[in-house]
Design an enzyme around this catalytic site. Structure first.
Site, PDB file in Angstrom:
ATOM      1  N   ASP A 230       0.829  -1.198   0.000  1.00  0.00           N
ATOM      2  CA  ASP A 230       0.000   0.000   0.000  1.00  0.00           C
ATOM      3  C   ASP A 230       0.865   1.249   0.000  1.00  0.00           C
ATOM      4  O   ASP A 230       1.604   1.507   0.952  1.00  0.00           O
ATOM      5  CB  ASP A 230      -0.892  -0.025   1.246  1.00  0.00           C
ATOM      6  CG  ASP A 230      -1.895   1.109   1.291  1.00  0.00           C
ATOM      7  OD1 ASP A 230      -1.988   1.863   0.310  1.00  0.00           O
ATOM      8  OD2 ASP A 230      -2.586   1.240   2.316  1.00  0.00           O
TER       9      ASP A 230
ATOM     10  N   ASP B  68      -2.428   6.241  -5.806  1.00  0.00           N
ATOM     11  CA  ASP B  68      -2.657   5.316  -4.703  1.00  0.00           C
ATOM     12  C   ASP B  68      -2.804   3.888  -5.231  1.00  0.00           C
ATOM     13  O   ASP B  68      -3.650   3.628  -6.089  1.00  0.00           O
ATOM     14  CB  ASP B  68      -3.919   5.734  -3.940  1.00  0.00           C
ATOM     15  CG  ASP B  68      -4.192   4.849  -2.736  1.00  0.00           C
ATOM     16  OD1 ASP B  68      -3.220   4.447  -2.064  1.00  0.00           O
ATOM     17  OD2 ASP B  68      -5.369   4.562  -2.450  1.00  0.00           O
TER      18      ASP B  68
END
Length: 478
Positions: A153, A356
């Site tokens: 992430d 992201d």
């Protein structure tokens, strides 16, 4: 009469030449502006295709989609088909959490109960079927090493995994691999509560807590998931690379929608992120190629000597939303079907943008999305439209259609980086009767735009933290 025939002949030749030229130019224009694909290519196949780029590197791992044909998992749970509605619901929850964090309107909390320059490739697999739309890699932790699947992430810093014991005051959710037991590792050590490392971690917005003089961490996520445990140091193994003293969370109280993954690999910009901790070895640089579909693998590479594409175009990390964990971008324009959209520059500069790895669908400012949707629909007028689904409002029925012409979409970023989105990154497929534009509008003009992972498919994305820039290489994963 002969002169008249010559004149007619010349006129015919000129006319034919004009028609042929005009036709070829039109065909060329369409080729430049549209993706022509077979409708069947929108759906994963039943065979496994390994990443050709990763297989040519000296150190790599096969990592597969948990529900795809490359998977060796045999459990019924692992083979369950993904629920698209759940994926999009969780995606929206993540986006709301990011918006809230960036606007400083919320503080995440979690329970605090616990019991007494080289290069390495890690192939990435689509973890959207884990219920969060993320991707996972396999990392070795401890001595001897214990291979664990971690969600990676770019919007998080601390790396953590579930740890034994999980009983008494703590709980662990079900995961595929055996839960890591720190007592079985000769290289494991807790971080002392009096250590500057503990002070540094708690100064990043976490309350300082101790248990038997050991430093305690707690991290909460936007969907209500959380992990609490000991801040520790351990040996991490990435293929043939061994990294000592990596600080991570050894979670003994973990709850949430991680659905089989053992934890998380934090690739954000903060001090405790994995790239920041390994700066002396990898120079705070990593890149990845996400799997283009469930039947493909991808890879994650640390360092810059693992074969970066020659076509990488860089854009400076934006200061518009200078939040430590996120990589900011400056969008300066969007092009659809070869024509730049009429969107005022202030629409992008007001909101700002980030990239992201954990957000599935790209989010745009409402005004920008409205223009993109209108132009896209104009170029898709030959296809049967259907009702929207969840957060996606522009959908089509391709039943009985053999080939599809999709208008190309390109993003222009500050610094001259023009990035064409692959055809796989333009549409989100539920089934043949419901194929949707894979973009959505934010709820407010001030909400940050997010360049999501669907749009990153087939693009090699390079995070050069040392150089303060993010790079894109369309087709750099082939």
């Amino acid at each position: 009469m002969k002169n008249l025939l010559n004149i007619i002949t010349v006129i015919l030749c000129v006319w034919l030449s004009f028609c042929c030229t005009d036709g070829s130019q039109k065909g060329l224009s369409e080729e430049v502006s549209f993706h022509r694909i077979q409708a069947s290519s929108l759906f994963p196949s039943s065979s496994c295709v390994l990443s050709p780029r990763a297989s040519n590197t000296k150190s790599w791992l096969h990592v597969v989609h948990r529900h795809g044909p490359c998977s060796s998992l045999s459990s019924k749970k692992a083979r369950t088909s993904p629920d698209h509605d759940e994926i999009l619901r969780l995606d929206q929850a993540r986006v709301k959490s990011i918006h809230s964090k960036l606007s400083k309107l919320s503080t995440l909390t979690a329970p605090d109960r616990v019991s007494q320059s080289q290069s390495t490739d890690l192939e990435a697999r689509d973890g959207s079927t884990l219920g969060s739309g993320n991707y996972i890699v396999t990392v070795g932790i401890g001595t001897p090493k214990h291979d664990l699947s971690l969600v990676f992430d770019t919007g998080s810093d601390l790396t953590w995994t579930q740890c034994q014991p999980c009983g008494k005051n703590g709980t662990c959710y079900p995961q595929e691999e055996p839960i890591f037991n720190p007592s079985s590792s000769t290289s494991y050590s807790n971080v002392s509560c009096s250590s500057p490392v503990c002070d540094s971690f708690t100064s990043k917005g976490h309350n300082k807590k101790c248990s038997a003089s050991n430093c305690i961490y707690g991290v909460g996520y936007g969907d209500g998931s959380f992990t609490v445990g000991f801040l520790a140091e351990e040996k991490f193994t990435l293929n043939s690379d061994v990294l000592d003293g990596v600080k991570f969370g050894c979670g003994q109280n973990n709850q949430g929608l991680f659905n089989g993954a053992a934890g998380l690999l934090g690739l954000g910009r903060g001090t405790f992120s994995f790239p920041s901790q390994t700066v002396t070895k990898y120079n705070n640089t990593f890149s990845y190629c996400l799997p283009s579909s469930a039947d493909y693998t991808g890879h994650l590479t640390f360092g810059s000597s693992g074969g970066l594409s020659n076509s990488v175009k860089y854009t400076p990390i934006s200061k518009v939303r200078d939040i430590a964990s996120f990589y900011g971008l400056d969008i300066v324009g969007i092009t659809v079907a070869g024509k730049e959209l009429d969107i005022p520059a202030t629409v992008f500069s007001t909101a700002g943008a980030i990239i992201d790895s954990g957000t599935v669908i790209t989010r745009l400012p409402p005004k920008a999305y409205a223009v993109l949707r209108t132009v896209f629909k104009e170029n898709m007028s030959n296809y049967t439209s259907t009702m929207g689904h969840s957060i996606l409002d522009t959908c089509y029925n391709f039943t009985g259609v053999e080939s599809v012409e999709i208008p190309k979409v390109s993003f222009s970023f500050e610094g001259g980086a023009d990035v064409e989105v692959d055809s796989k990154g333009i549409l989100y497929v539920f089934d043949v009767s419901e194929v949707c534009l894979a973009f959505a509008g934010n709820g407010d003009d001030g909400d940050v735009a997010i360049f999501g992972n669907v749009q990153q498919k087939t693009i090699q994305v390079v995070y050069d933290g040392a150089g303060g820039r993010v790079g894109f290489a369309p087709d750099g994963c082939m």
